[in-house]
Design a protein around this motif. Structure first.
Motif, PDB file in Angstrom:
ATOM      1  N   ASP A 169     109.579  41.542 -59.923  1.00 41.19           N
ATOM      2  CA  ASP A 169     110.457  42.207 -58.960  1.00 41.19           C
ATOM      3  C   ASP A 169     110.521  41.426 -57.648  1.00 41.19           C
ATOM      4  O   ASP A 169     111.579  41.327 -57.017  1.00 41.19           O
ATOM      5  CB  ASP A 169     109.975  43.630 -58.681  1.00 41.19           C
ATOM      6  CG  ASP A 169     109.996  44.512 -59.922  1.00 41.19           C
ATOM      7  OD1 ASP A 169     110.738  44.187 -60.868  1.00 41.19           O
ATOM      8  OD2 ASP A 169     109.254  45.512 -59.951  1.00 41.19           O
ATOM      9  N   ARG A 170     109.398  40.856 -57.250  1.00 43.97           N
ATOM     10  CA  ARG A 170     109.373  40.056 -56.018  1.00 43.97           C
ATOM     11  C   ARG A 170     110.131  38.744 -56.215  1.00 43.97           C
ATOM     12  O   ARG A 170     110.794  38.256 -55.293  1.00 43.97           O
ATOM     13  CB  ARG A 170     107.935  39.818 -55.579  1.00 43.97           C
ATOM     14  CG  ARG A 170     107.242  41.103 -55.119  1.00 43.97           C
ATOM     15  CD  ARG A 170     105.870  40.854 -54.539  1.00 43.97           C
ATOM     16  NE  ARG A 170     104.866  40.557 -55.546  1.00 43.97           N
ATOM     17  CZ  ARG A 170     104.189  41.486 -56.211  1.00 43.97           C
ATOM     18  NH1 ARG A 170     104.409  42.777 -55.986  1.00 43.97           N
ATOM     19  NH2 ARG A 170     103.272  41.139 -57.102  1.00 43.97           N
ATOM     20  N   VAL A 171     110.022  38.165 -57.413  1.00 43.42           N
ATOM     21  CA  VAL A 171     110.789  36.962 -57.706  1.00 43.42           C
ATOM     22  C   VAL A 171     112.284  37.255 -57.629  1.00 43.42           C
ATOM     23  O   VAL A 171     113.067  36.474 -57.071  1.00 43.42           O
ATOM     24  CB  VAL A 171     110.419  36.406 -59.096  1.00 43.42           C
ATOM     25  CG1 VAL A 171     111.390  35.304 -59.524  1.00 43.42           C
ATOM     26  CG2 VAL A 171     108.996  35.863 -59.093  1.00 43.42           C
ATOM     27  N   ILE A 172     112.687  38.400 -58.178  1.00 45.94           N
ATOM     28  CA  ILE A 172     114.098  38.793 -58.113  1.00 45.94           C
ATOM     29  C   ILE A 172     114.558  38.900 -56.670  1.00 45.94           C
ATOM     30  O   ILE A 172     115.648  38.436 -56.303  1.00 45.94           O
ATOM     31  CB  ILE A 172     114.324  40.119 -58.858  1.00 45.94           C
ATOM     32  CG1 ILE A 172     114.138  39.923 -60.362  1.00 45.94           C
ATOM     33  CG2 ILE A 172     115.718  40.688 -58.575  1.00 45.94           C
ATOM     34  CD1 ILE A 172     114.138  41.211 -61.169  1.00 45.94           C
ATOM     35  N   ALA A 173     113.726  39.507 -55.811  1.00 46.68           N
ATOM     36  CA  ALA A 173     114.102  39.712 -54.408  1.00 46.68           C
ATOM     37  C   ALA A 173     114.248  38.393 -53.660  1.00 46.68           C
ATOM     38  O   ALA A 173     115.041  38.290 -52.728  1.00 46.68           O
ATOM     39  CB  ALA A 173     113.065  40.595 -53.712  1.00 46.68           C
ATOM     40  N   SER A 175     114.368  34.855 -55.285  1.00 44.94           N
ATOM     41  CA  SER A 175     115.207  33.822 -55.905  1.00 44.94           C
ATOM     42  C   SER A 175     116.249  34.366 -56.881  1.00 44.94           C
ATOM     43  O   SER A 175     117.322  33.777 -57.026  1.00 44.94           O
ATOM     44  CB  SER A 175     114.335  32.789 -56.618  1.00 44.94           C
ATOM     45  OG  SER A 175     113.560  33.388 -57.637  1.00 44.94           O
ATOM     46  N   GLY A 176     115.941  35.475 -57.555  1.00 42.62           N
ATOM     47  CA  GLY A 176     116.911  36.017 -58.503  1.00 42.62           C
ATOM     48  C   GLY A 176     118.193  36.452 -57.809  1.00 42.62           C
ATOM     49  O   GLY A 176     119.298  36.050 -58.186  1.00 42.62           O
ATOM     50  N   SER A 177     118.059  37.244 -56.769  1.00 39.90           N
ATOM     51  CA  SER A 177     119.203  37.700 -55.983  1.00 39.90           C
ATOM     52  C   SER A 177     119.474  36.795 -54.788  1.00 39.90           C
ATOM     53  O   SER A 177     120.540  36.867 -54.187  1.00 39.90           O
ATOM     54  CB  SER A 177     118.956  39.127 -55.479  1.00 39.90           C
ATOM     55  OG  SER A 177     118.823  40.036 -56.552  1.00 39.90           O
ATOM     56  N   GLY A 178     118.505  35.929 -54.461  1.00 42.10           N
ATOM     57  CA  GLY A 178     118.587  35.106 -53.270  1.00 42.10           C
ATOM     58  C   GLY A 178     119.852  34.278 -53.108  1.00 42.10           C
ATOM     59  O   GLY A 178     120.370  34.158 -51.988  1.00 42.10           O
ATOM     60  N   PRO A 179     120.398  33.667 -54.183  1.00 39.57           N
ATOM     61  CA  PRO A 179     121.626  32.899 -53.985  1.00 39.57           C
ATOM     62  C   PRO A 179     122.738  33.706 -53.332  1.00 39.57           C
ATOM     63  O   PRO A 179     123.494  33.177 -52.510  1.00 39.57           O
ATOM     64  CB  PRO A 179     122.002  32.480 -55.415  1.00 39.57           C
ATOM     65  CG  PRO A 179     120.683  32.356 -56.106  1.00 39.57           C
ATOM     66  CD  PRO A 179     119.858  33.504 -55.552  1.00 39.57           C
ATOM     67  N   ALA A 258     116.359  44.112 -46.635  1.00 36.60           N
ATOM     68  CA  ALA A 258     117.238  43.845 -47.772  1.00 36.60           C
ATOM     69  C   ALA A 258     116.432  43.393 -48.989  1.00 36.60           C
ATOM     70  O   ALA A 258     116.679  43.839 -50.119  1.00 36.60           O
ATOM     71  CB  ALA A 258     118.270  42.780 -47.394  1.00 36.60           C
ATOM     72  N   MET A 259     115.437  42.544 -48.759  1.00 39.58           N
ATOM     73  CA  MET A 259     114.617  42.073 -49.874  1.00 39.58           C
ATOM     74  C   MET A 259     113.742  43.187 -50.427  1.00 39.58           C
ATOM     75  O   MET A 259     113.506  43.267 -51.640  1.00 39.58           O
ATOM     76  CB  MET A 259     113.781  40.872 -49.429  1.00 39.58           C
ATOM     77  CG  MET A 259     114.621  39.632 -49.182  1.00 39.58           C
ATOM     78  SD  MET A 259     113.693  38.229 -48.523  1.00 39.58           S
ATOM     79  CE  MET A 259     112.565  37.904 -49.868  1.00 39.58           C
ATOM     80  N   ARG A 265     114.942  48.259 -56.158  1.00 44.49           N
ATOM     81  CA  ARG A 265     115.968  48.511 -57.157  1.00 44.49           C
ATOM     82  C   ARG A 265     115.598  47.862 -58.494  1.00 44.49           C
ATOM     83  O   ARG A 265     115.869  48.426 -59.565  1.00 44.49           O
ATOM     84  CB  ARG A 265     117.320  47.976 -56.678  1.00 44.49           C
ATOM     85  CG  ARG A 265     118.455  48.174 -57.682  1.00 44.49           C
ATOM     86  CD  ARG A 265     118.622  49.639 -58.080  1.00 44.49           C
ATOM     87  NE  ARG A 265     119.611  49.805 -59.130  1.00 44.49           N
ATOM     88  CZ  ARG A 265     119.541  50.736 -60.079  1.00 44.49           C
ATOM     89  NH1 ARG A 265     118.520  51.595 -60.095  1.00 44.49           N
ATOM     90  NH2 ARG A 265     120.476  50.836 -60.992  1.00 44.49           N
ATOM     91  N   ALA A 266     114.963  46.691 -58.443  1.00 45.10           N
ATOM     92  CA  ALA A 266     114.516  46.043 -59.681  1.00 45.10           C
ATOM     93  C   ALA A 266     113.505  46.931 -60.398  1.00 45.10           C
ATOM     94  O   ALA A 266     113.553  47.070 -61.633  1.00 45.10           O
ATOM     95  CB  ALA A 266     113.908  44.679 -59.356  1.00 45.10           C
TER      96      ALA A 266
END
Length: 275
Positions: A169-173, A175-179, A258-259, A265-266
């Motif tokens: 979930d932290r990875v998503i916050a 780099s996953g959604s980061g772009p 936001a993160m 949400r993840a």
């Protein structure tokens, strides 16, 4: 063992296709990769472009696979896994899932106990070979299998293993959604430049090249980004005034919130998809 035979279900899609392309470009034997799908023409075009094998029969492709990569939409994952549960439970290949949000507990129910599973969370820059993939290994994943997952991730960028599933979930916050965060900032810069009188084409060209240059400089530098920021700022100069506006407007706090929202949400999606 020679290079493990990999089967990518949904292999001609964007993300799996990028991973396959990266593997082949890095020297992985194309004849050890099978991409499956339902569109015959799309598969034929993909085979001509990459040299890999293709099939519309998931079960047949999986019959002698060492690695099964699942790259279908989360909504279709349960039905797919249940359709393959018999052969997966019997052969126990390494299963790597590229789908966001689905926890290991769901795959264990759908595929059966004892199957080694790795959750992989790549981001969209993997499409151009500069991605980040977060990885989490379930019980029973061997060191050799972890290396296979690492090799796959590094074919399209860098890999980061997390030691607990919530780490995804932290990875998503980040780099996953980061772009999308950077795209939002670029969009705002372009719009502001246009409002200031710059042609949109020029604003887009300057903004994108500046973002690319800043990222490359940060990646190549041996100092942290805070110092790189200070290196651009002269006392009471133009950059300092702009940075102060960002800070007084609460940008650091807004990014943090936001993160946090993204990670929450993840976690919510994981609970929803685990039903």
């Amino acid at each position: 063992m020679t290079e493990p035979k990999m089967v990518f279900i949904g292999g001609a899609g964007n993300m799996a296709g990028a991973v396959i392309g990266g593997l082949v470009a890095s020297g992985y034997p194309a004849d050890r990769i099978v991409a499956t799908g339902r569109d015959h023409k799309k598969l034929a075009d993909f085979a001509a472009r990459t040299g890999v094998q293709v099939s519309t029969d998931n079960a047949a492709a999986l019959a002698d696979a060492d690695v099964l990569v699942l790259s279908v939409k989360p909504q279709g994952m349960k039905a797919l896994c249940e359709s393959l549960a018999g052969i997966v439970s019997d052969r126990k290949p390494l299963v790597i899932t590229l789908a966001a949000g689905i926890p290991l507990s769901a795959y264990q129910r759908w595929l059966g106990a004892g199957v080694p599973i790795v959750r992989a969370m790549p981001n969209t820059p993997a499409l151009v070979g500069t991605g980040v993939t977060g990885l989490y290994a379930g019980e029973g994943v061997s060191d050799a299998q972890r290396q296979i997952a690492t090799q796959m991730a590094e074919a399209v960028g860098i890999a980061l293993w997390v030691e607990e599933e919530t780490g995804i979930d932290r990875v998503i916050a980040v780099s996953g959604s980061g772009p999308a965060y950077y795209f939002q900032f670029m969009e705002s810069m372009i719009d502001a430049a246009v409002k200031a009188g710059m042609a949109r084409a020029d604003a887009e060209r300057l903004t994108l090249q500046t973002a690319l240059g800043a990222a490359k400089l940060a990646a190549a530098s041996d100092v942290d980004v805070a110092q790189l920021k200070r290196n651009v700022m002269s006392p009471n100069g133009t950059t300092e005034r702009a940075i102060r506006r960002f800070q007084s407007g609460g940008l650091p706090q807004l990014v943090e919130q936001a993160m946090r929202d993204c990670a929450e949400r993840a976690a919510e999606m994981a609970r929803e998809l685990d039903q």
